[in-house]
Design an enzyme around this catalytic site. Structure first.
Site, short mmCIF file in Angstrom:
data_model
loop_
_atom_site.label_atom_id
_atom_site.label_comp_id
_atom_site.label_asym_id
_atom_site.label_seq_id
_atom_site.Cartn_x
_atom_site.Cartn_y
_atom_site.Cartn_z
N ASP A 32 -10.30 3.34 4.42
CA ASP A 32 -10.36 1.88 4.22
C ASP A 32 -11.78 1.37 4.51
OD1 ASP A 32 -9.05 -0.46 3.48
OD2 ASP A 32 -8.59 -1.02 5.55
N GLN A 52 -4.11 -1.80 9.64
CA GLN A 52 -4.07 -3.10 8.97
C GLN A 52 -4.73 -4.18 9.84
OE1 GLN A 52 -3.00 -3.79 5.76
NE2 GLN A 52 -3.74 -5.85 6.12
N LYS A 100 0.84 -1.20 0.00
CA LYS A 100 0.00 0.00 0.00
C LYS A 100 0.88 1.26 0.00
CE LYS A 100 -3.69 -2.67 2.03
NZ LYS A 100 -4.31 -3.24 3.24
#
Ligand code: NAP
Length: 289
Positions: A128, A105, A61
């Site tokens: 996200d 994450q 990413k």
């Protein structure tokens, strides 16, 4: 099966689509910088612990940010980090005007309350799409940053002109970041959706009835190819070492109307959506200043 009348299977090539999108994003970020005294959007990534796959995903990413000219700020915390400490880090990023988007994450170490930490992320930096607030807005069809992987899958289907409305879609796996939001996105796009999980009674029959099958259960080649109906659209979100998905490939490309490759299908679309939503977050924030 009559091979002469069956049209060819479309490979849903997320890698190529994402690469093409990166060119557009690079230009858009250059334009953003021109309008904002050289400032570019920044994605903050938080990795907690030393799970090697998570480290690879976070690095990918960050690399993608670099390719399109965005900044990334990598925060790496030890596995011993407490929920409170992690929330403190997120709070600081929430307050930082240089940070456009925050990615925590998944998964974090088990002792951490992941939901509480996700929900700490400010809605306008939830690029996200992991907060309960964002999920609720998405579910109700309101403006929201969608969860990145399911949004990437929806984008992949729409870019290839795959009709969703009115079709029977079966999603196998109901995680909060993938299967569950995807089922709602498909339903919002007027598919008739069945969401399967580990307590589903007869998974084989559910999959056999599907015109669109999405596997998101995280078990290598768990779904045999012969469960999938001829002509179905097959989306495999699973990824395991050696480039293996959750569906056995078998002869799917000979029988199905569309298939995602593993790797190179869903994964690149996830990152593409993340970059796009980070740029959008930066644009929205600068517009409201
Ligand atoms: P997860 O949180 O482990 O959830 C797995 C889901 O699968 C759960 O809902 C579980 O049901 C269900 N399940 C497990 N065994 C099953 C069975 N035998 N039959 C039916 N359902 C079953 O997984 P995840 O994070 O959603 O990830 C799923 C897969 O997608 C993994 O392979 C992961 O690597 C991949 N992934 C890819 C990307 C990408 O960008 N490409 C991003 C995220 C994830 P219960 O709810 O009943 O436990």
């Amino acid at each position: 099966m009559n091979g002469a009348t069956r049209s060819e299977c479309v490979v849903l090539d997320g890698k190529t689509l994402a690469a093409r999108r990166e060119v557009q994003l690079t230009n858009a970020i250059r334009g953003f910088a021109n309008r904002h005294q050289g400032r570019v959007p920044t994605l903050a990534t938080i990795l907690v612990g030393d799970d090697p796959s998570s480290a690879v995903y976070v690095r990918m990413k960050g690399d993608a940010c670099g390719r399109v000219g965005m900044h990334s700020r990598a925060i790496v915390l030890p596995a011993s980090t407490s929920t409170q400490e992690l929330r403190g880090v997120i709070d600081a990023l929430n307050q930082d005007p240089d940070v456009s988007g925050i990615l925590l994450q998944h998964p974090v170490p088990q002792h951490i309350d992941e939901r509480a930490c996700f929900d700490c992320i400010r809605i306008d930096k939830d690029v996200d799409g992991v907060t309960s607030h964002g999920f609720g807005r998405m579910a109700l069809g309101q403006e929201a940053f969608g969860s990145a992987t399911p949004s990437g899958i929806m984008r992949l289907l729409s870019e290839y002109g795959i009709e969703v409305a009115g079709r029977r879609a079966v999603v196998v796996g109901r995680s909060d970041i993938l299967g569950k939001p995807l089922a709602l996105m498909l339903s919002n796009a007027d598919a008739t959706v069945t969401l399967c999980h580990s307590r589903t009674q007869d998974l084989e029959q559910e999959v056999r009835r599907a015109q669109i099958v999405v596997a998101a259960l995280g078990k290598p080649q768990f779904i045999p190819a012969d469960w999938v109906a001829d002509g179905a659209v097959v989306v495999d979100a699973g990824y395991h070492p050696g480039g293996i998905g959750d569906i056995e490939p078998g002869n799917l490309v000979e029988r199905c109307s569309a298939v995602t490759p593993v790797p190179g299908g869903v994964g690149p679309m996830t990152i593409s959506v993340l970059l796009e939503q980070t740029l959008r977050a930066a644009e929205l924030t600068s517009a409201s200043r």
